[in-house]
Design an enzyme around this catalytic site. Structure first.
Site, PDB file in Angstrom:
ATOM      1  N   ASP A 147       0.868  -1.182   0.000  1.00  0.00           N
ATOM      2  CA  ASP A 147       0.000   0.000   0.000  1.00  0.00           C
ATOM      3  C   ASP A 147       0.902   1.228   0.000  1.00  0.00           C
ATOM      4  OD1 ASP A 147      -1.921   1.899   0.385  1.00  0.00           O
ATOM      5  OD2 ASP A 147      -2.454   1.285   2.408  1.00  0.00           O
TER       6      ASP A 147
ATOM      7  N   GLU B 121      -0.852  10.466   0.528  1.00  0.00           N
ATOM      8  CA  GLU B 121      -2.180   9.849   0.490  1.00  0.00           C
ATOM      9  C   GLU B 121      -2.613   9.395   1.868  1.00  0.00           C
ATOM     10  OE1 GLU B 121      -5.200   6.555   0.020  1.00  0.00           O
ATOM     11  OE2 GLU B 121      -3.268   6.528   1.027  1.00  0.00           O
ATOM     12  N   GLU B 122      -1.663   8.834   2.610  1.00  0.00           N
ATOM     13  CA  GLU B 122      -1.995   8.201   3.896  1.00  0.00           C
ATOM     14  C   GLU B 122      -2.365   9.198   4.992  1.00  0.00           C
ATOM     15  OE1 GLU B 122      -2.603   5.181   4.300  1.00  0.00           O
ATOM     16  OE2 GLU B 122      -1.498   4.024   2.802  1.00  0.00           O
TER      17      GLU B 122
HETATM   18 CO    CO Z   1      -3.226   3.128  -0.112  1.00  0.00          CO
END
Ligand code: CO
Length: 360
Positions: free
Chosen positions: A180, A212-213
């Site tokens: 991820d 993104e996180e």
């Molecule tokens: Co992700």
């Protein structure tokens, strides 16, 4: 899976890049890009990889985020330990006794998230989960001065999981950290590579987004640069084929093909885009899985709301043990996802876009 793809995935999962510190990931991506791809950036550091096809075709954005969940140095204690702030969503129970790398001004410093031996725990303590606020990182220093002066570590420095790439006994099962979303970074590179030898009636933007996180921030800024007509988010999906996950929570398994998310916590997968993709999968005999998540969001959240709206879908490679130090993907899922998206791109011309938007 090709040898070069496997080598790229090893490099992408072993490089460190927590939110706000993605440069090293960007360098690895650029190393594997085919020649015809042009590189640019947004001002937060997202990497935009452009492959031009027919000039009047749709602008297809294929974002994969470069950042991984990690930490930041919050405080250095007088006895030389590091208290940390999480960058992204870490469950407490996966952290204790894990190896990490702190990037100080004098280079990388290995560390270990400390844990109290069970011998010293009271009966009460043993049954309780240790919260990350109570944890610390041991970098083997005697005191604060050694951490700051000798190791060159200061408040704000990034801390990443340290977890080498490998395989299970079945060599198609790839083990690594940060699937991820390094799996998505590899994915747009593989798609751009496949398009080297093909005509495509559009322009493709593989985008390594940042942060993104911590709230899909680079997706928002890079969409301003790309101005997409349509978007295929390449991400890690959830493989639910392990004990403890109920089918009514989410569905998807390793070696079942790409996951097409009809819903997640930030977006409803675009219905006609989904149908366009599944028709192509059926035609090309590529397996796929429909899935749904009620929590969590992807870069699709800001991108599908960009400007007047962008038809978007989240396509996931199934991953076991997401948001942990180590996860597993299946090489065939990776290859099938790349193949499916490449076939979709080849067919996505101006008319196809019109029918996907499909007002009536
Ligand atoms: Co992700």
């Amino acid at each position: 899976m090709k040898k070069t793809t496997r080598a790229m995935l090893k490099a992408l999962t072993e490089v460190n890049g927590v939110p706000g510190f993605e440069e090293d990931v960007s360098v690895v991506i650029q190393k594997y890009l085919p020649k015809s791809v042009e590189v640019s950036h947004d001002r937060l550091g997202s990497l935009i990889c452009t492959k031009t096809g027919a000039s009047d075709g749709p602008r297809i954005m294929i974002p994969g985020h470069m950042d991984e969940i990690g930490f930041m140095v919050k405080l250095i204690t007088s006895d030389g330990f590091i208290r940390f702030a999480p960058l992204g969503g870490w469950p407490d129970q996966v952290l204790l006794s894990q190896r990490v790398i702190v990037r100080g001004r004098k280079g990388d410093v290995p560390g270990l998230i400390g844990a109290k031996p069970p011998h010293l725990m009271s009966g009460d303590e043993r049954g309780k989960m240790v919260k990350k606020d109570a944890m610390f990182i041991d970098v083997g220093a005697k005191n604060e001065k050694e951490v700051t002066d000798k190791l060159g570590i200061r408040v704000g420095d990034p801390i990443a999981p340290d977890s080498p790439f490998g395989t299970m006994k079945n060599k198609k099962l790839l083990i690594g950290k940060a699937w991820d979303d390094r799996v998505g970074c590899g994915m747009f590179v593989s798609i751009l590579e496949a398009l080297e030898k093909q005509e495509h009636p559009n322009t493709v933007y593989g985008v390594g987004t940042v942060q993104e996180e911590v709230g899909t921030r680079g997706a928002q800024t890079s969409a301003e640069v790309v101005k997409p007509d349509i978007c295929l988010v390449v991400e890690s999906g959830i493989a639910a084929d392990v004990p403890g996950i109920k089918p009514e929570e989410t569905q998807g398994k390793l070696d079942g093909g790409p996951l097409l998310y009809v819903l997640d916590g930030g977006m409803i997968g675009h219905r006609r885009l989904r149908d366009f993709i599944t028709d192509i999968a059926d035609e090309c005999k590529i397996p796929y899985q429909l899935s749904l998540l009620t929590g969590g969001a992807t870069d699709g959240r800001p991108i599908h709301l960009h400007s007047a709206g962008v038809p978007t879908i989240f396509i996931g490679v199934p991953v076991r043990y997401i948001h942990c130090h180590t996860g597993i993907i299946h090489a065939d899922d990776y290859d099938n996802t790349a193949k499916l998206i490449t076939e979709v791109v080849k067919r996505l011309d101006a008319n196809a876009l019109k029918s996907i938007i499909g007002h009536r």
